[in-house]
Design a protein around this motif. Structure first.
Motif, short mmCIF file in Angstrom:
data_model
loop_
_atom_site.label_atom_id
_atom_site.label_comp_id
_atom_site.label_asym_id
_atom_site.label_seq_id
_atom_site.Cartn_x
_atom_site.Cartn_y
_atom_site.Cartn_z
N VAL A 120 15.79 25.96 -39.14
CA VAL A 120 15.07 25.29 -38.06
C VAL A 120 14.47 26.38 -37.18
N LYS A 121 13.14 26.36 -36.99
CA LYS A 121 12.51 27.43 -36.20
C LYS A 121 11.27 26.93 -35.49
N THR A 122 10.96 27.69 -34.44
CA THR A 122 9.76 27.43 -33.63
C THR A 122 8.90 28.69 -33.68
N THR A 123 7.62 28.55 -33.92
CA THR A 123 6.70 29.70 -33.95
C THR A 123 5.51 29.42 -33.03
N LEU A 124 4.95 30.50 -32.51
CA LEU A 124 3.77 30.42 -31.63
C LEU A 124 2.63 31.22 -32.25
N THR A 125 1.42 30.78 -32.04
CA THR A 125 0.28 31.54 -32.52
C THR A 125 0.05 32.79 -31.67
N SER A 126 0.58 32.80 -30.45
CA SER A 126 0.46 33.98 -29.58
C SER A 126 1.52 33.88 -28.48
N PRO A 127 2.12 35.02 -28.10
CA PRO A 127 3.13 34.98 -27.05
C PRO A 127 2.54 34.90 -25.65
N SER A 128 1.21 35.12 -25.54
CA SER A 128 0.58 35.05 -24.22
C SER A 128 -0.87 34.62 -24.39
N ILE A 129 -1.42 34.19 -23.26
CA ILE A 129 -2.80 33.73 -23.27
C ILE A 129 -3.37 34.02 -21.89
N ILE A 210 15.89 26.32 -29.70
CA ILE A 210 14.87 27.08 -30.44
C ILE A 210 13.57 27.08 -29.63
N ASP A 211 13.75 27.07 -28.30
CA ASP A 211 12.59 27.08 -27.42
C ASP A 211 11.83 28.39 -27.54
N LYS A 212 10.52 28.32 -27.35
CA LYS A 212 9.66 29.50 -27.31
C LYS A 212 8.82 29.47 -26.02
N THR A 213 8.65 30.66 -25.46
CA THR A 213 7.93 30.78 -24.19
C THR A 213 6.62 31.52 -24.39
N VAL A 214 5.58 30.99 -23.79
CA VAL A 214 4.29 31.65 -23.79
C VAL A 214 3.91 31.93 -22.34
N THR A 215 3.29 33.10 -22.11
CA THR A 215 2.87 33.48 -20.77
C THR A 215 1.39 33.19 -20.60
#
Length: 632
Positions: A120-129, A210-215
């Motif tokens: 089980v995983k969470t992915t982001l296309t970019s860690p910041s924007i 499995i939260d992901k954070t984007v800035t």
């Protein structure tokens, strides 16, 4: 969805079995091997438990093992009911767990039961924007590893809006295997919307998050207030610098590249930065109490750690009204002798200094008698200097010159005057005869109210009599006062002084002399004298005139000695200046009648021309007797 799905395998003593058959008899016994789930959904690195079981008794000993993530582990043998819980750690990839059961003595085939183990995983296309001023920016969050995952965006625990009318909003989709949610940042999103946004599965309760954070970075803005302020020396002024952005900017006040002191005991200092996190706002204040003109000028608020990657700044102006000073304020200028006057002004913005005469700018050409230099600027001192060079070719060039400081922020131009003073007398001398009358004019340039005075020997000339001064006459570029002289006696000849107070009003007087000249006369006494051998006698020569004459006694063409070790000698000249009178005596003590005869008093430096003379006769006793006999 999360209920246990049981996988089972029915073993028979005979190796053949059919897939999908629920059970196979061994004699009169049914054997069953199982895992507690048909599918495990686990976060990478998480430990999870697997229950392995085998039902009922068997006369046939059975070996049990399991294989997980490529590694086989033996669990031993059993002829009875069997169960075992295994704690496993999820690798960072999908895998399987397989339980193997093998008989010992009877002909048998290995049988197994397998369950899927999914990460089980969470992915982001970019860690910041970063927020753009012209384009929409987006980042997508993907969740996989369990059935129909649902992804969602949150900020400060509140779910992000799904309405595209907002500057920041989300759009989400899901299917059997994947949950997607895109966070959209509209152009021009404000700093308050910047910060940390969290993507989380809204329907996951299987263990660690499995939260992901984007800035969301927002480029900093900057504003200073007031942009400019006129400050008086000694007064306090406050300037404020405000910056919005994420990450929250770092604000610094600087003066000529150097940070302003943060020590509040200084007369110029900056406060600590004040931060409002809910607005992503930073504020820093600058306190200015000017003690010197050089402290005025441009102060810069600099914002660093800007999300855009560069440093931005905004300047304020601490302005101070210009002052003005000229030096010297007045000076006597002699014809064809250069005099320099300096005009200095401090202020910010740096003043513009111009020398003027009669409202017209003085030439900057060095070929002129009177010209001004280029302006010399010291930016570190907020100082402007301009010099005026005066070489009078004519008295008409004397007078008032004005230093004008323009672009003064306090209002109209300010000025300071200097006086290039000059005194002229006409004529500067005149040769009088007793009874003659002559008018002399004293003209003062460069002083509007000069109070001209004619003096003789320190005494003010009166306004009546044979010698008197007239009333002042203001002719615009000069003030003129005349003196009328009708000479009654040679003693009235001499130096007459035109006296004018300095334009500095400092008690100093400017003076210029003219001469009342009288041709010298000469007289001797006695005209002749009978002198006995060895008896001393003296003769006197007297002369009046101005300039004071010079007297010399001569015998023939030779000067009489001036040392008293001689029998015949002349003493030093005696002068009575108040009477314009000189006297010189000759002493005679004959030691030889051959030295008797004519002696001449000669008056030289006579203003008329050649020397004047007067003779005396020195007669010896023997000569006198002979003359008496011859007369008989």
């Amino acid at each position: 969805m999360y209920g246990d799905l049981i996988n089972q395998v029915i073993m028979e003593i005979v190796c053949s079995f059919m897939e999908g058959v629920d059970q196979i008899m061994i004699g009169h016994e049914t054997r069953k091997v199982s895992l507690n789930k048909s599918e495990y959904s686990v976060v990478a690195g998480q430990t999870f438990n697997v229950l392995i079981s085998m039902s009922r008794q068997s006369t046939q000993p059975l070996k049990i093992s399991y294989t997980f993530n490529g590694k086989t582990t033996s669990l031993g043998t059993s002829t009875t009911n069997y169960s075992s819980t295994q704690a496993l750690t999820m690798p960072a990839r999908d895998t399987t767990i397989t339980v193997n059961v093998v008989g010992f003595t009877v002909p048998s085939c290995p049988l197994s039961v397998t369950s899927q183990v999914k990460q089980v995983k969470t992915t982001l296309t970019s860690p910041s924007i970063a927020v753009s001023s012209s384009q929409r920016k987006s980042v997508t969050c993907t969740i996989t590893g369990y059935s129909r995952p649902i992804a969602g965006w949150f900020r400060n625990s509140a779910q992000v809006s799904t309405s595209s009318s907002n500057k920041v909003y989300q759009q989400s989709t899901t299917n059997r295997f994947t949950g997607l949610s895109s966070l959209h940042i509209q152009p021009g999103t404000q700093a308050a919307e910047g910060g940390q946004y969290v993507c989380k599965p809204t329907n996951w309760n299987g263990g660690p998050n499995i939260d992901k954070t984007v800035t969301v970075n927002v480029p900093a803005t900057i504003a200073t207030s007031p942009s400019a302020e006129v400050v008086t020396l000694g007064d306090k002024q406050i300037f404020t610098c405000t910056s919005y952005g994420f990450p929250i900017p770092v604000v610094t006040w600087k003066r000529i590249e150097d940070p302003v002191s943060a020590v509040n005991s200084k007369h110029i200092y900056q406060t600590s930065q004040t931060v409002t996190t809910s607005q992503n706002k930073a504020v820093r204040k600058l306190y200015v109490t000017l003690k010197d003109y050089c402290e005025a000028g441009q102060y810069t608020c600099e914002v660093a750690s800007n999300a855009a990657g560069n440093v931005i700044n905004s300047a304020v102006q601490v302005q101070v009204a210009a002052n003005i000073a000229t030096s010297p304020s007045a000076e006597v200028v002699i014809l064809r002798v250069q005099q320099i006057f300096t005009c200095t002004s401090y202020g910010f913005p740096i003043p513009i200094v111009t020398w003027k005469r009669n409202n017209n700018s003085v030439s900057s050409s060095k070929n002129e008698n009177v010209y001004q230099s280029s302006q010399n600027i010291s930016t570190s001192q907020n100082k402007a200097v301009r010099e005026l060079f005066v070489t009078l070719g004519d008295y008409s060039e004397a007078g008032k010159y004005t230093c004008e400081v323009a672009s003064n922020i306090a209002g109209p131009a300010i000025t300071s005057d200097i006086q290039a003073q000059a005194i002229a007398i006409s004529p500067i001398s005149h040769v009088f005869a007793i009874g003659n009358q002559q008018m002399f004019a004293c003209a003062s340039y460069g002083h509007t109210i000069p109070q001209i005075a004619w003096k003789r020997n320190g005494n003010l000339v009166g306004s009546s009599g044979n010698i008197y001064q007239t009333v002042e006459n203001n002719l615009g570029d000069k003030i003129v006062q005349n003196i009328s002289i009708t000479l009654k006696h040679i003693s009235e000849a001499g130096d007459y002084t035109c006296e004018v107070p300095s334009a500095n009003d400092d008690g100093v007087y400017l003076m210029h002399n003219m001469q009342v000249q009288v041709a010298a006369n000469v007289s001797t006494s006695p005209a002749s004298q009978v002198v006995e051998l060895g008896v001393q006698n003296f003769f006197t020569c007297t002369s009046y005139g101005f300039p004071i004459p010079q007297i010399t006694w001569k015998k023939g063409k030779n000067n009489v000695p001036a040392t008293n070790d001689n029998k015949i000698y002349q003493i030093s000249q005696e002068t009575t200046a108040l009477l314009n009178k000189v006297v010189r005596k000759i002493y005679v003590a004959l030691d030889d009648y051959g030295k008797a005869g004519k002696y001449t008093c000669e008056v030289v430096s006579n203003v008329i021309g050649s020397a004047k003379t007067s003779n005396v006769e020195i007669l010896g006793m023997i000569i006198t007797i002979l003359c008496w006999i011859f007369k008989l």
